[in-house]
Design a protein around this motif. Structure first.
Motif, PDB file in Angstrom:
ATOM      1  N   ALA A  11       0.854  -1.178   0.215  1.00 36.32           N
ATOM      2  CA  ALA A  11       0.001  -0.041  -0.011  1.00 36.32           C
ATOM      3  C   ALA A  11       0.888   1.256   0.099  1.00 36.32           C
ATOM      4  N   GLU A  12       2.038   1.218   0.586  1.00 31.09           N
ATOM      5  CA  GLU A  12       2.873   2.527   0.555  1.00 31.09           C
ATOM      6  C   GLU A  12       3.408   2.538  -0.389  1.00 31.09           C
ATOM      7  N   LYS A  13       3.892   1.920  -1.427  1.00 32.75           N
ATOM      8  CA  LYS A  13       4.585   1.865  -2.717  1.00 32.75           C
ATOM      9  C   LYS A  13       3.302   2.224  -3.724  1.00 32.75           C
ATOM     10  N   ALA A  14       1.937   1.854  -3.443  1.00 33.47           N
ATOM     11  CA  ALA A  14       1.052   2.018  -4.229  1.00 33.47           C
ATOM     12  C   ALA A  14       0.272   3.575  -4.516  1.00 33.47           C
ATOM     13  N   GLU A  15       0.736   4.471  -3.208  1.00 36.40           N
ATOM     14  CA  GLU A  15       0.288   5.662  -3.253  1.00 36.40           C
ATOM     15  C   GLU A  15       1.166   6.512  -2.493  1.00 36.40           C
ATOM     16  N   ARG A  16       1.300   7.707  -2.854  1.00 35.87           N
ATOM     17  CA  ARG A  16       1.979   8.939  -2.255  1.00 35.87           C
ATOM     18  C   ARG A  16       1.503  10.120  -2.336  1.00 35.87           C
ATOM     19  N   LYS A  17       1.715  10.874  -0.865  1.00 42.21           N
ATOM     20  CA  LYS A  17       1.145  12.217  -0.792  1.00 42.21           C
ATOM     21  C   LYS A  17       2.376  12.998  -0.762  1.00 42.21           C
ATOM     22  N   ILE A  18       2.055  14.144  -1.491  1.00 36.82           N
ATOM     23  CA  ILE A  18       3.209  15.128  -0.973  1.00 36.82           C
ATOM     24  C   ILE A  18       2.408  16.470  -1.120  1.00 36.82           C
ATOM     25  N   THR A  19       2.862  17.421  -0.510  1.00 34.58           N
ATOM     26  CA  THR A  19       2.046  18.874  -0.496  1.00 34.58           C
ATOM     27  C   THR A  19       3.015  20.043  -0.660  1.00 34.58           C
ATOM     28  N   LEU A  20       2.448  20.740  -1.763  1.00 35.61           N
ATOM     29  CA  LEU A  20       3.125  22.054  -2.299  1.00 35.61           C
ATOM     30  C   LEU A  20       2.237  23.220  -1.668  1.00 35.61           C
ATOM     31  N   GLY A  21       2.736  23.929  -0.933  1.00 30.97           N
ATOM     32  CA  GLY A  21       1.849  25.091  -0.447  1.00 30.97           C
ATOM     33  C   GLY A  21       0.657  24.664   0.202  1.00 30.97           C
ATOM     34  N   ASP A  22      -0.335  25.252  -0.192  1.00 29.51           N
ATOM     35  CA  ASP A  22      -1.760  24.532   0.410  1.00 29.51           C
ATOM     36  C   ASP A  22      -2.455  23.353  -0.255  1.00 29.51           C
ATOM     37  N   VAL A  23      -1.662  22.925  -1.036  1.00 27.43           N
ATOM     38  CA  VAL A  23      -2.501  21.620  -1.853  1.00 27.43           C
ATOM     39  C   VAL A  23      -1.871  20.353  -1.833  1.00 27.43           C
ATOM     40  N   ARG A 114       0.772  27.882 -10.920  1.00 28.77           N
ATOM     41  CA  ARG A 114       1.639  27.699 -11.938  1.00 28.77           C
ATOM     42  C   ARG A 114       3.045  26.805 -11.465  1.00 28.77           C
ATOM     43  N   GLY A 115       3.474  27.377 -10.316  1.00 31.84           N
ATOM     44  CA  GLY A 115       5.025  26.986  -9.712  1.00 31.84           C
ATOM     45  C   GLY A 115       4.450  25.486  -9.495  1.00 31.84           C
ATOM     46  N   HIS A 116       3.427  24.770  -9.234  1.00 33.06           N
ATOM     47  CA  HIS A 116       3.296  23.412  -8.867  1.00 33.06           C
ATOM     48  C   HIS A 116       3.678  22.601 -10.060  1.00 33.06           C
ATOM     49  N   MET A 117       3.421  22.846 -11.093  1.00 32.90           N
ATOM     50  CA  MET A 117       3.626  22.258 -12.345  1.00 32.90           C
ATOM     51  C   MET A 117       4.662  21.199 -12.691  1.00 32.90           C
ATOM     52  N   ILE A 118       6.028  21.756 -12.786  1.00 32.75           N
ATOM     53  CA  ILE A 118       7.052  21.313 -13.182  1.00 32.75           C
ATOM     54  C   ILE A 118       7.394  20.370 -11.987  1.00 32.75           C
ATOM     55  N   PRO A 119       7.669  20.830 -10.653  1.00 39.73           N
ATOM     56  CA  PRO A 119       7.852  19.734  -9.469  1.00 39.73           C
ATOM     57  C   PRO A 119       7.107  18.794  -9.538  1.00 39.73           C
ATOM     58  N   LEU A 120       5.448  18.796  -9.895  1.00 35.83           N
ATOM     59  CA  LEU A 120       4.635  17.999  -9.682  1.00 35.83           C
ATOM     60  C   LEU A 120       4.824  16.884 -10.681  1.00 35.83           C
ATOM     61  N   ILE A 121       5.070  17.208 -11.924  1.00 35.77           N
ATOM     62  CA  ILE A 121       5.322  16.355 -13.185  1.00 35.77           C
ATOM     63  C   ILE A 121       6.578  15.613 -12.888  1.00 35.77           C
ATOM     64  N   LEU A 122       7.944  16.172 -12.405  1.00 42.19           N
ATOM     65  CA  LEU A 122       8.945  15.463 -12.133  1.00 42.19           C
ATOM     66  C   LEU A 122       8.923  14.505 -10.806  1.00 42.19           C
ATOM     67  N   LYS A 123       8.179  14.767  -9.898  1.00 41.04           N
ATOM     68  CA  LYS A 123       7.817  13.968  -8.895  1.00 41.04           C
ATOM     69  C   LYS A 123       6.938  12.534  -9.304  1.00 41.04           C
ATOM     70  N   ALA A 124       6.076  13.224  -9.918  1.00 41.09           N
ATOM     71  CA  ALA A 124       4.977  11.888 -10.487  1.00 41.09           C
ATOM     72  C   ALA A 124       6.001  11.153 -11.451  1.00 41.09           C
ATOM     73  N   PHE A 125       6.654  11.580 -12.298  1.00 35.04           N
ATOM     74  CA  PHE A 125       7.483  10.825 -12.935  1.00 35.04           C
ATOM     75  C   PHE A 125       8.494   9.951 -12.289  1.00 35.04           C
ATOM     76  N   GLN A 126       8.768  10.315 -11.419  1.00 36.49           N
ATOM     77  CA  GLN A 126       9.840   9.576 -10.580  1.00 36.49           C
ATOM     78  C   GLN A 126       8.954   8.400  -9.730  1.00 36.49           C
ATOM     79  N   PHE A 127       7.788   8.718  -9.318  1.00 37.94           N
ATOM     80  CA  PHE A 127       7.088   7.804  -8.656  1.00 37.94           C
ATOM     81  C   PHE A 127       6.503   6.623  -9.541  1.00 37.94           C
ATOM     82  N   GLN A 128       6.169   7.211 -10.581  1.00 40.81           N
ATOM     83  CA  GLN A 128       5.384   5.927 -11.606  1.00 40.81           C
ATOM     84  C   GLN A 128       6.463   5.032 -11.995  1.00 40.81           C
ATOM     85  N   PHE A 129       7.791   5.551 -12.532  1.00 38.26           N
ATOM     86  CA  PHE A 129       8.701   4.775 -13.107  1.00 38.26           C
ATOM     87  C   PHE A 129       9.914   4.238 -12.201  1.00 38.26           C
ATOM     88  N   ASP A 130       9.966   4.759 -11.144  1.00 37.18           N
ATOM     89  CA  ASP A 130      11.161   4.349 -10.219  1.00 37.18           C
ATOM     90  C   ASP A 130      11.214   2.947  -9.903  1.00 37.18           C
TER      91      ASP A 130
END
Length: 161
Positions: A11-23, A114-130
């Motif tokens: 379950a820990e590997k199937a989901e990850r939460k990150i917080t950027l600002g208030d999101v 807007r500032g969330h877009m690039i860090p979010l994509i990079l972190k999601a990329f790592q999560f999905q393919f790592d």
């Protein structure tokens, strides 16, 4: 034979939460076969010809920013982004949660964050393919010093902190 994976580990590997600002963003792991197909069909072409020069000590001597930026504008990058968005949910304080695969809500969201877009994509990329590189496969492909350097340079970036 390896010991069975405990359900909590799975379950820990199937989901990850990150917080950027208030999101808070929740990454959900895509099914293995579509993710692997994405890796082969769209990620691999982006990485062709992508090299990271090393100095004599085996450390990265120059980051190829131009080559990386050119890859972000490719059709493959768009397909990868859309794939990643399918598996990201968004929760804002006081707002209804939604999935980024919804084009309308995604547009409104990123117009505000807007500032969330690039860090979010990079972190999601790592999560999905790592997880496809578990077991030291990456270390077998790349020189050890390069792997250590990349981990050191990117550890804070990908830690979700």
């Amino acid at each position: 034979m390896d010991a069975p994976v405990r359900e909590t580990e799975r379950a820990e590997k199937a989901e990850r939460k990150i917080t950027l600002g208030d999101v808070t963003y929740v990454f959900m792991l895509a099914p293995a076969e579509p993710a692997f197909d994405m890796l082969l069909e769209h990620v691999t072409p982006l990485l062709q010809g992508f090299t990271v020069p090393l100095d004599k000590a085996g450390h990265i001597s120059e980051w190829p920013v131009g080559r990386f930026a050119a890859g972000l504008s490719s059709p493959d990058a768009r397909v990868i982004r859309e794939f990643l968005y399918k598996y990201i949910a968004v929760a804002r304080s006081g707002g209804q949660p939604f999935r980024l695969e919804d084009d309308g809500q995604r547009a409104v969201h990123f117009n505000h964050y807007r500032g969330h877009m690039i860090p979010l994509i990079l972190k999601a990329f790592q999560f999905q393919f790592d997880s496809f590189f578990d077991g030291g496969v990456l270390a077998q492909i790349l020189p050890r010093q390069m792997v250590d350097t990349l981990r050191a340079k990117l550890s804070g970036f990908f830690s979700g902190q």
